[in-house]
Design a protein around this motif. Sequence first.
Motif, PDB file in Angstrom:
ATOM      1  N   TRP A  19       0.828  -1.211   0.000  1.00  0.00           N
ATOM      2  CA  TRP A  19       0.000   0.000   0.000  1.00  0.00           C
ATOM      3  C   TRP A  19       0.858   1.255   0.000  1.00  0.00           C
ATOM      4  O   TRP A  19       0.506   2.257  -0.626  1.00  0.00           O
ATOM      5  CB  TRP A  19      -0.946  -0.015   1.199  1.00  0.00           C
ATOM      6  N   LEU A  20       1.991   1.228   0.689  1.00  0.00           N
ATOM      7  CA  LEU A  20       2.895   2.382   0.663  1.00  0.00           C
ATOM      8  C   LEU A  20       3.398   2.638  -0.758  1.00  0.00           C
ATOM      9  O   LEU A  20       3.509   3.786  -1.199  1.00  0.00           O
ATOM     10  CB  LEU A  20       4.073   2.159   1.613  1.00  0.00           C
ATOM     11  N   LYS A  21       3.675   1.546  -1.467  1.00  0.00           N
ATOM     12  CA  LYS A  21       4.101   1.687  -2.862  1.00  0.00           C
ATOM     13  C   LYS A  21       2.957   2.198  -3.730  1.00  0.00           C
ATOM     14  O   LYS A  21       3.159   3.024  -4.622  1.00  0.00           O
ATOM     15  CB  LYS A  21       4.610   0.341  -3.394  1.00  0.00           C
ATOM     16  N   PHE A  22       1.765   1.707  -3.464  1.00  0.00           N
ATOM     17  CA  PHE A  22       0.591   2.157  -4.214  1.00  0.00           C
ATOM     18  C   PHE A  22       0.388   3.664  -4.051  1.00  0.00           C
ATOM     19  O   PHE A  22       0.045   4.375  -4.998  1.00  0.00           O
ATOM     20  CB  PHE A  22      -0.655   1.406  -3.732  1.00  0.00           C
ATOM     21  N   TYR A  23       0.615   4.151  -2.816  1.00  0.00           N
ATOM     22  CA  TYR A  23       0.463   5.584  -2.549  1.00  0.00           C
ATOM     23  C   TYR A  23       1.721   6.376  -2.891  1.00  0.00           C
ATOM     24  O   TYR A  23       1.781   7.579  -2.661  1.00  0.00           O
ATOM     25  CB  TYR A  23       0.107   5.805  -1.078  1.00  0.00           C
ATOM     26  N   ASN A  24       2.726   5.671  -3.416  1.00  0.00           N
ATOM     27  CA  ASN A  24       3.973   6.319  -3.837  1.00  0.00           C
ATOM     28  C   ASN A  24       4.651   7.036  -2.671  1.00  0.00           C
ATOM     29  O   ASN A  24       5.120   8.172  -2.801  1.00  0.00           O
ATOM     30  CB  ASN A  24       3.707   7.308  -4.982  1.00  0.00           C
TER      31      ASN A  24
END
Length: 325
Positions: A19-24
Amino acid sequence: MIFILSEETDHSTNEVIKWLKFYNKNFVRVNDVDKIELEECSISSKKQFFNLIISTKHSGDILRVNSDKITAYWYRRGDIRLNSSGIKNIRHPAVTQFAITQIRDVEEYLLYKLSLKKSINKLSDIFINKMIAIDAASAVGLKIPETLITKNIDHVIKFKKKGSIITKSFKEGYININPVFLSGPTIKLENEVLEKHTTFNVSLFQDCIDKFADIRIFYLNSTFYAMAIFSQNDESTNVDFRNYNEEKPNRNVPFKLPKAVSTKLTKLIEKLQINSGSIDMVLDKKNNFYFLEVNPIGQFEMTSKPCNYLIQKEIAKELTNGRTK
């Protein structure tokens, strides 16, 4: 930057990172197998900061972390252990031990500075005493199973005359007896067991509650994510739902806690000074809720997935101050 302290094998950390990657969002994950060097730590009346050099085991990447760049901290697993290879050259055991304690003070300071950031959990959370937790739960008005701690068989027999009892370990964990790991499950004590085992170490005994369902709760950011586990009708799980029946799993459903219970749990969370964790309760057949224990560094996926709570997403949002794209 979000600083995550975890273990290499922890799957839950991977789920939050997705999710952190999804939110950049920018983050650094430090695992128990990574090498940590302290480049500099400055403490003055004007400013305090530290710089770490982290060598990741598998990728071989070298990461530089400046504490001023850290916006949030998530303690998931593990510890900060600074590289102390120079100690190997010390030949006297007492001097070696002294050097280790010196380094540990530095490590504790780094963890302290991280805990001052916006954070979820801290290393000290893993040391919450089960007996202190149930004592605190009773103090805020939660029902708890009557509990006896003793090594005297006569006291146990007297305690059992009130009704069925169980025994369980004081602390969660596993014993590594290569090649297997053994855990301390909750066991219902029958009379024949007490007759055979009259000598034992100091142990914990509790009422065996005639339950309607187990209630597993994950707490985060003033929100309780609760799940009912209908474990009472399965011989494998009716005493301890962790004795999972893989062939015929228990039915798990989302559950809404009564306001009175959630209010008391909030007071308990404040009393124990934690901000996240897994809580185990039991709902008996008379609609009474009993607090069993709290594990601040507990698993959240077992509650999140069956109930579609997406707790891993909520943790990522909390670490980013709720700012997501």
